[in-house]
Scaffold this motif. Structure first.
Motif, PDB file in Angstrom:
ATOM      1  N   PHE A 177      48.917  42.201  43.582  1.00  0.00           N
ATOM      2  CA  PHE A 177      48.587  41.179  42.590  1.00  0.00           C
ATOM      3  C   PHE A 177      47.203  40.593  42.852  1.00  0.00           C
ATOM      4  CE2 PHE A 177      48.489  36.629  41.566  1.00  0.00           C
ATOM      5  CZ  PHE A 177      48.604  36.693  40.183  1.00  0.00           C
ATOM      6  N   TYR A 178      46.949  40.185  44.104  1.00  0.00           N
ATOM      7  CA  TYR A 178      45.658  39.593  44.431  1.00  0.00           C
ATOM      8  C   TYR A 178      44.533  40.623  44.429  1.00  0.00           C
ATOM      9  CZ  TYR A 178      47.981  35.248  45.444  1.00  0.00           C
ATOM     10  OH  TYR A 178      48.704  34.094  45.327  1.00  0.00           O
ATOM     11  N   ALA A 179      44.830  41.852  44.792  1.00  0.00           N
ATOM     12  CA  ALA A 179      43.808  42.907  44.759  1.00  0.00           C
ATOM     13  C   ALA A 179      43.406  43.223  43.323  1.00  0.00           C
ATOM     14  CB  ALA A 179      44.316  44.165  45.449  1.00  0.00           C
ATOM     15  N   ARG A 236      43.658  41.098  40.822  1.00  0.00           N
ATOM     16  CA  ARG A 236      43.080  39.880  40.251  1.00  0.00           C
ATOM     17  C   ARG A 236      41.625  39.680  40.674  1.00  0.00           C
ATOM     18  NH1 ARG A 236      45.731  34.007  41.294  1.00  0.00           N
ATOM     19  NH2 ARG A 236      44.033  32.805  40.441  1.00  0.00           N
ATOM     20  N   SER A 237      41.345  39.896  41.953  1.00  0.00           N
ATOM     21  CA  SER A 237      39.987  39.716  42.465  1.00  0.00           C
ATOM     22  C   SER A 237      39.744  40.725  43.590  1.00  0.00           C
ATOM     23  CB  SER A 237      39.810  38.288  42.969  1.00  0.00           C
ATOM     24  OG  SER A 237      38.515  38.123  43.472  1.00  0.00           O
ATOM     25  N   PRO A 238      39.352  41.961  43.237  1.00  0.00           N
ATOM     26  CA  PRO A 238      39.240  43.016  44.248  1.00  0.00           C
ATOM     27  C   PRO A 238      38.245  42.713  45.365  1.00  0.00           C
ATOM     28  CG  PRO A 238      39.067  43.940  42.036  1.00  0.00           C
ATOM     29  CD  PRO A 238      39.081  42.462  41.908  1.00  0.00           C
ATOM     30  N   ARG A 239      37.086  42.195  45.029  1.00  0.00           N
ATOM     31  CA  ARG A 239      36.065  41.953  46.055  1.00  0.00           C
ATOM     32  C   ARG A 239      36.496  40.859  47.031  1.00  0.00           C
ATOM     33  NH1 ARG A 239      31.645  44.943  45.213  1.00  0.00           N
ATOM     34  NH2 ARG A 239      31.188  45.592  43.105  1.00  0.00           N
ATOM     35  N   LEU A 240      37.085  39.804  46.530  1.00  0.00           N
ATOM     36  CA  LEU A 240      37.554  38.727  47.400  1.00  0.00           C
ATOM     37  C   LEU A 240      38.705  39.221  48.285  1.00  0.00           C
ATOM     38  CD1 LEU A 240      37.461  35.774  48.264  1.00  0.00           C
ATOM     39  CD2 LEU A 240      39.079  35.278  46.416  1.00  0.00           C
ATOM     40  N   PHE A 241      39.600  40.005  47.702  1.00  0.00           N
ATOM     41  CA  PHE A 241      40.719  40.543  48.471  1.00  0.00           C
ATOM     42  C   PHE A 241      40.218  41.419  49.613  1.00  0.00           C
ATOM     43  CE2 PHE A 241      43.904  43.806  49.339  1.00  0.00           C
ATOM     44  CZ  PHE A 241      44.981  42.999  49.681  1.00  0.00           C
ATOM     45  N   VAL A 242      39.255  42.291  49.329  1.00  0.00           N
ATOM     46  CA  VAL A 242      38.704  43.170  50.364  1.00  0.00           C
ATOM     47  C   VAL A 242      37.982  42.340  51.419  1.00  0.00           C
ATOM     48  CG1 VAL A 242      36.982  44.962  50.792  1.00  0.00           C
ATOM     49  CG2 VAL A 242      38.585  45.206  48.920  1.00  0.00           C
ATOM     50  N   ILE A 266      38.651  39.438  52.442  1.00  0.00           N
ATOM     51  CA  ILE A 266      39.624  38.740  53.289  1.00  0.00           C
ATOM     52  C   ILE A 266      40.526  39.725  54.028  1.00  0.00           C
ATOM     53  CG2 ILE A 266      41.638  37.211  53.248  1.00  0.00           C
ATOM     54  CD1 ILE A 266      40.271  35.777  50.877  1.00  0.00           C
ATOM     55  N   ALA A 267      41.016  40.743  53.336  1.00  0.00           N
ATOM     56  CA  ALA A 267      42.022  41.639  53.911  1.00  0.00           C
ATOM     57  C   ALA A 267      41.458  42.566  54.980  1.00  0.00           C
ATOM     58  CB  ALA A 267      42.686  42.460  52.807  1.00  0.00           C
ATOM     59  N   HIS A 268      40.247  43.064  54.796  1.00  0.00           N
ATOM     60  CA  HIS A 268      39.712  44.009  55.781  1.00  0.00           C
ATOM     61  C   HIS A 268      39.501  43.373  57.158  1.00  0.00           C
ATOM     62  CE1 HIS A 268      38.230  47.486  53.049  1.00  0.00           C
ATOM     63  NE2 HIS A 268      39.500  47.210  52.861  1.00  0.00           N
ATOM     64  N   PRO A 269      38.816  42.234  57.259  1.00  0.00           N
ATOM     65  CA  PRO A 269      38.692  41.627  58.597  1.00  0.00           C
ATOM     66  C   PRO A 269      40.047  41.240  59.196  1.00  0.00           C
ATOM     67  CG  PRO A 269      37.083  40.687  57.110  1.00  0.00           C
ATOM     68  CD  PRO A 269      37.991  41.524  56.276  1.00  0.00           C
ATOM     69  N   PHE A 270      40.975  40.807  58.366  1.00  0.00           N
ATOM     70  CA  PHE A 270      42.303  40.451  58.847  1.00  0.00           C
ATOM     71  C   PHE A 270      43.021  41.685  59.402  1.00  0.00           C
ATOM     72  CE2 PHE A 270      46.880  39.703  57.991  1.00  0.00           C
ATOM     73  CZ  PHE A 270      47.056  38.636  58.853  1.00  0.00           C
ATOM     74  N   LEU A 324      37.126  52.808  65.170  1.00  0.00           N
ATOM     75  CA  LEU A 324      37.364  51.706  64.242  1.00  0.00           C
ATOM     76  C   LEU A 324      36.042  51.107  63.775  1.00  0.00           C
ATOM     77  CD1 LEU A 324      39.515  49.868  62.917  1.00  0.00           C
ATOM     78  CD2 LEU A 324      39.303  48.408  64.906  1.00  0.00           C
ATOM     79  N   LEU A 325      35.118  50.911  64.685  1.00  0.00           N
ATOM     80  CA  LEU A 325      33.808  50.386  64.323  1.00  0.00           C
ATOM     81  C   LEU A 325      33.054  51.357  63.415  1.00  0.00           C
ATOM     82  CD1 LEU A 325      31.639  48.180  64.687  1.00  0.00           C
ATOM     83  CD2 LEU A 325      30.811  49.497  66.641  1.00  0.00           C
TER      84      LEU A 325
END
Length: 127
Positions: free
Chosen positions: A10-12, A14-20, A22-26, A76-77
Motif C-alpha cells: 500500500f505504501y509502496a 502510494r509513494s514509491p520514492r519515500l517508501f524506498v 525508508i525501507a532500504h536503510p531499514f 551488501l555494500l
C-alpha cells in the motif's frame, strides 16, 4: 505476515520514492544487525563451548567467521551502491540491438525504453 506485505505494498504504491528511502536503510540495518548478532553469538558462546578458547579449531573458526562476515558486508555494500536503473546504463546500452528489439517496451512510469525483464522484476523502482 499478510498484514505486513499488504501494508508495504500500500505504501509502496502510494509513494514509491519515500517508501524506498525508508525501507532500504531499514532492511539493511536489519541484515547487518542480525548478521552481527549471529556471528558474535556463535563465536563468543557456541564455538568456545565446543572446542575451547585456546584450541587451533577455535582460531580457525574465528578466521573463517571474519572472512565470511567481510564477504557478506562487502557484497551488501556493493549491491547497495550499484545503480540498477535504466539511468545507470551507457547510451549504447539504452537502445536494443535489432535482434532484441521485440523484448523492449516503453515504461509507463518513467517513459523510457526498457528491457522487458526490468518491467517484470521491479516496476516501481526504475525511473
Amino acid at each position: 505476515m499478510c498484514f505486513v506485505v499488504d501494508s508495504c505494498k500500500f505504501y509502496a504504491d502510494r509513494s514509491p520514492r519515500l517508501f524506498v528511502a525508508i525501507a532500504h536503510p531499514f532492511a539493511i540495518a536489519i541484515v547487518i544487525g542480525c548478521t552481527m548478532f549471529l556471528v558474535l553469538t556463535e563465536m563468543l558462546f557456541v564455538v568456545p563451548t565446543m572446542f575451547g578458547a585456546e584450541s587451533l579449531a577455535y582460531k580457525i573458526y574465528w578466521m573463517l567467521a571474519v572472512y565470511i562476515s567481510y564477504n557478506i558486508f562487502a557484497n551488501l555494500l556493493a549491491v547497495y551502491c550499484t545503480d540498477t536503473s535504466v539511468d545507470g546504463l551507457t547510451q549504447e546500452q539504452r537502445s536494443p540491438k535489432p535482434e532484441e528489439a521485440r523484448l523492449w517496451h516503453r515504461c509507463d512510469l518513467c517513459k523510457m525504453l526498457v528491457p522487458i525483464l526490468a518491467l517484470q522484476t521491479v516496476p516501481m523502482l526504475h525511473s
